[in-house]
Design a protein around this motif. Sequence first.
Motif, mmCIF file in Angstrom:
data_model
loop_
_atom_site.group_PDB
_atom_site.id
_atom_site.type_symbol
_atom_site.label_atom_id
_atom_site.label_comp_id
_atom_site.label_asym_id
_atom_site.label_seq_id
_atom_site.Cartn_x
_atom_site.Cartn_y
_atom_site.Cartn_z
ATOM 1 N N VAL A 1 73.225 21.915 120.163
ATOM 2 C CA VAL A 1 74.145 20.958 119.544
ATOM 3 C C VAL A 1 75.205 20.538 120.565
ATOM 4 O O VAL A 1 75.835 21.389 121.195
ATOM 5 C CB VAL A 1 74.807 21.566 118.290
ATOM 6 N N GLU B 1 76.759 24.003 121.814
ATOM 7 C CA GLU B 1 76.659 25.252 121.058
ATOM 8 C C GLU B 1 75.269 25.489 120.504
ATOM 9 O O GLU B 1 74.448 24.575 120.393
ATOM 10 C CB GLU B 1 77.724 25.302 119.950
ATOM 11 N N ALA B 2 75.034 26.750 120.133
ATOM 12 C CA ALA B 2 73.744 27.156 119.589
ATOM 13 C C ALA B 2 73.504 26.496 118.247
ATOM 14 O O ALA B 2 74.448 26.247 117.486
ATOM 15 C CB ALA B 2 73.712 28.676 119.438
ATOM 16 N N PHE B 3 72.256 26.185 117.949
ATOM 17 C CA PHE B 3 71.862 25.597 116.676
ATOM 18 C C PHE B 3 71.813 26.701 115.624
ATOM 19 O O PHE B 3 71.202 27.744 115.822
ATOM 20 C CB PHE B 3 70.483 24.955 116.838
ATOM 21 N N LEU B 4 72.507 26.462 114.500
ATOM 22 C CA LEU B 4 72.538 27.454 113.417
ATOM 23 C C LEU B 4 71.606 27.000 112.301
ATOM 24 O O LEU B 4 71.587 25.825 111.953
ATOM 25 C CB LEU B 4 73.953 27.576 112.844
ATOM 26 N N LYS C 1 87.641 20.566 119.111
ATOM 27 C CA LYS C 1 86.603 21.566 118.840
ATOM 28 C C LYS C 1 86.697 22.707 119.847
ATOM 29 O O LYS C 1 86.445 23.871 119.508
ATOM 30 C CB LYS C 1 85.224 20.918 118.853
ATOM 31 N N LYS D 1 78.712 18.442 121.142
ATOM 32 C CA LYS D 1 79.849 17.930 120.376
ATOM 33 C C LYS D 1 80.952 17.409 121.288
ATOM 34 O O LYS D 1 81.330 18.093 122.244
ATOM 35 C CB LYS D 1 80.457 19.041 119.506
ATOM 36 N N LYS E 1 75.817 14.058 103.369
ATOM 37 C CA LYS E 1 76.308 13.218 104.464
ATOM 38 C C LYS E 1 75.393 12.036 104.765
ATOM 39 O O LYS E 1 75.842 11.019 105.281
ATOM 40 C CB LYS E 1 76.471 14.071 105.724
ATOM 41 N N ALA F 1 78.898 29.584 116.046
ATOM 42 C CA ALA F 1 77.797 29.491 117.017
ATOM 43 C C ALA F 1 78.307 29.756 118.438
ATOM 44 O O ALA F 1 79.398 29.302 118.796
ATOM 45 C CB ALA F 1 77.178 28.095 116.933
ATOM 46 N N GLU G 1 82.843 23.954 111.578
ATOM 47 C CA GLU G 1 84.017 23.200 112.019
ATOM 48 C C GLU G 1 85.140 23.378 111.013
ATOM 49 O O GLU G 1 84.910 23.745 109.862
ATOM 50 C CB GLU G 1 83.705 21.704 112.134
HETATM 51 P P1 AMP Z 1 80.639 18.782 112.447
HETATM 52 O O1 AMP Z 1 81.256 17.423 112.658
HETATM 53 O O2 AMP Z 1 81.018 19.792 113.473
HETATM 54 O O3 AMP Z 1 80.806 19.262 111.027
HETATM 55 O O4 AMP Z 1 79.083 18.557 112.552
HETATM 56 C C1 AMP Z 1 78.430 17.581 111.774
HETATM 57 C C2 AMP Z 1 77.131 18.139 111.264
HETATM 58 O O5 AMP Z 1 76.293 18.552 112.356
HETATM 59 C C3 AMP Z 1 77.306 19.385 110.428
HETATM 60 O O6 AMP Z 1 77.605 19.087 109.105
HETATM 61 C C4 AMP Z 1 75.945 20.041 110.582
HETATM 62 O O7 AMP Z 1 74.999 19.434 109.722
HETATM 63 C C5 AMP Z 1 75.568 19.708 111.996
HETATM 64 N N1 AMP Z 1 75.925 20.816 112.904
HETATM 65 C C6 AMP Z 1 77.088 20.966 113.579
HETATM 66 N N2 AMP Z 1 77.077 22.091 114.309
HETATM 67 C C7 AMP Z 1 75.881 22.690 114.101
HETATM 68 C C8 AMP Z 1 75.252 23.876 114.581
HETATM 69 N N3 AMP Z 1 75.856 24.683 115.462
HETATM 70 N N4 AMP Z 1 74.012 24.161 114.127
HETATM 71 C C9 AMP Z 1 73.381 23.345 113.265
HETATM 72 N N5 AMP Z 1 73.903 22.207 112.787
HETATM 73 C C10 AMP Z 1 75.145 21.865 113.189
#
Ligand code: AMP
Length: 425
Positions: free
Chosen positions: A141, A184-187, A103, A143, A213, A118, A282
Motif C-alpha cells: 500500500v 505499508e504492508a497490506f492488511l 500519515k 500512501k 466507499k 501495518a 488511519e
Molecule cells: P485510508 O485513507 O488510509 O483510510 O485508506 C483508504 C482505504 O485504503 C482504506 O479504507 C482501506 O480500504 C485501504 N487501505 C489502507 N491501508 C491499507 C492496508 N494497510 N491494507 C489494506 N488496505 C488498506
Amino acid sequence: MNILLIGSGGREHALARSLSASALCQRLFIAPGNPGTAQHGTNVVLDVTNHQAVIDFCRTMAIGFVVVGPEAPLVAGLVDDLTAAGIKTFGPSKAAAQLEGSKAFTKDLCAEFNIPTAAYRRFTDAETAKTYVRNYGVPIVVKADGLAAGKGVVVATSFEEAEAAIDMMIGGGLGAAGAEVVIEAFLEGEEASFFALCDGANAIPFGTAQDHKRVFDGDEGPNTGGMGAYSPAAVLTPQLQARVMLEIIEPTLKGMAARGMPYKGILYAGLMLTKDGPQLIEYNARLGDPETQVLLPRLNSDLVEALLAAVDGKLNSVSLNWSDKAALTIVIAAKGYPGTVEKGSEIRGIDKAETLDDVIVFHAGTKLDADKIVANGGRVLNVTALGSSITDAQARAYDAVSRIDWPEGFCRSDIGWRAVERERG
Ligand code: AMP
Ligand code: GLY
C-alpha cells in the motif's frame, strides 16, 4: 449559550440538529451551513480561513462555544486561534490534528507506543521507495503523507501500479501532500470505524459504524467520500471494542500527551479487523461524513454537554446513553459523482420522505433557489432511518428514498448488505 458550528455538509446538518436540541443551546449559527442546517439555526457567511473574522463574529454574537466539523480548519489551526482568543472550541489543536494531517506522524506514534498497525517505511526519494517495493513484494500500500481528499492511498497489486503511485505522489501529482510517502504492508480483514470522544487524558467510546466507499453496488467502481453507512457495526463486538480502547485509543492519548499535544476532540479510527486483532488503518481528527448521520440520531444524551466535557477535560465523569435502535443512511448523489456533476436540478419529495417515522433527510449538497431545493454538489442528500435492526433501518431508508423525486440523482441499492447478511445469520 450561543453556539457556532463550522461546516456545510450532511455531517453538519446532523450536528446542527443535535446541538440545537440541547438544553444548553440558545442560538445556533452555522458557517456556512446549508438549507438543512437552516432548519436548526441561522446560516452565516463567514470566511473560516480568516481566523480573525471568526473571532470577531464570536465576539459580536456572544458565542460561548464553537464546534468544528471538517478537517481543513483543524489542520489550519482554527481551534488554537479561537482558544487563544478565549473562545471555547471543540476539536483538536493544529499539532494534535496531525493524526489526520500526516500519515507519517501517526505511523511513527504507533511505532513508538506499540499501537497495532501495518508495518511501514517512509520515503521522500522515488528510486529508494521503488527498490524497497521490489524487495518487499506485492500487494503493498502506497500512501501520500498529507491530506489528499481521498486520492492519497493506492493499494497496489503489481509492481507497475506501486511504482506509478510512487512516481505520481513524489512527482507532485498531489501537491505537497505527496512529497513524502508511507509504504505499508497490506492488511487483510473487514474494515470498521470506531469513534472516541477525547479530553486530552480520557476517552469514551462514541459509537461504531461501517461505510461504503465505492460508488456502485457490490462495492465496485471508484472511491468516494462514502455512499452510505450504518451504525452500530456488529462486527465490532463489545470485546473487540474493549481491545480497541485498550490497544489503540488509550495508547494514542498517552502518546499525544507525552508529545505535548494532548488530543481533545473526536478520534475516528479506521480499523482493519485482522485475524490477529484490530489494526489501525488511519485516524481522522473529526467525525465522519456520512458516519455522523448514523451516529448522532442514536445518541440520547445531550451532545453539547458531552462536547463541553471533552473541552473542559472532564470526560471521566461522563457516560453516554445510546439508543438500542440501528441507523442506516443512504447517500443520494448527483449523476456523474465522484466525477463532474451538474448543479441546479430541482429536488422534490423530501417532505414526503420525512412523514415516515424515524426518517431524517439530511442535506449534504443542496441550495435554496427561490423556494425550491436544488442540487449543489456531488453528495446531495443523506436519507437516514432508524430501525429495530440494520435490516429494518435499511427497508425504511429505501422506502424514504423512493418518495424523493429527483431524476438527476442516484444511489446504491445495497447499502448495509454486509450487516444484513450478518443479521440473517
Ligand atoms: P485510508 O485513507 O488510509 O483510510 O485508506 C483508504 C482505504 O485504503 C482504506 O479504507 C482501506 O480500504 C485501504 N487501505 C489502507 N491501508 C491499507 C492496508 N494497510 N491494507 C489494506 N488496505 C488498506
Ligand atoms: N466517510 C469517511 C470520512 O468521513 O472520512
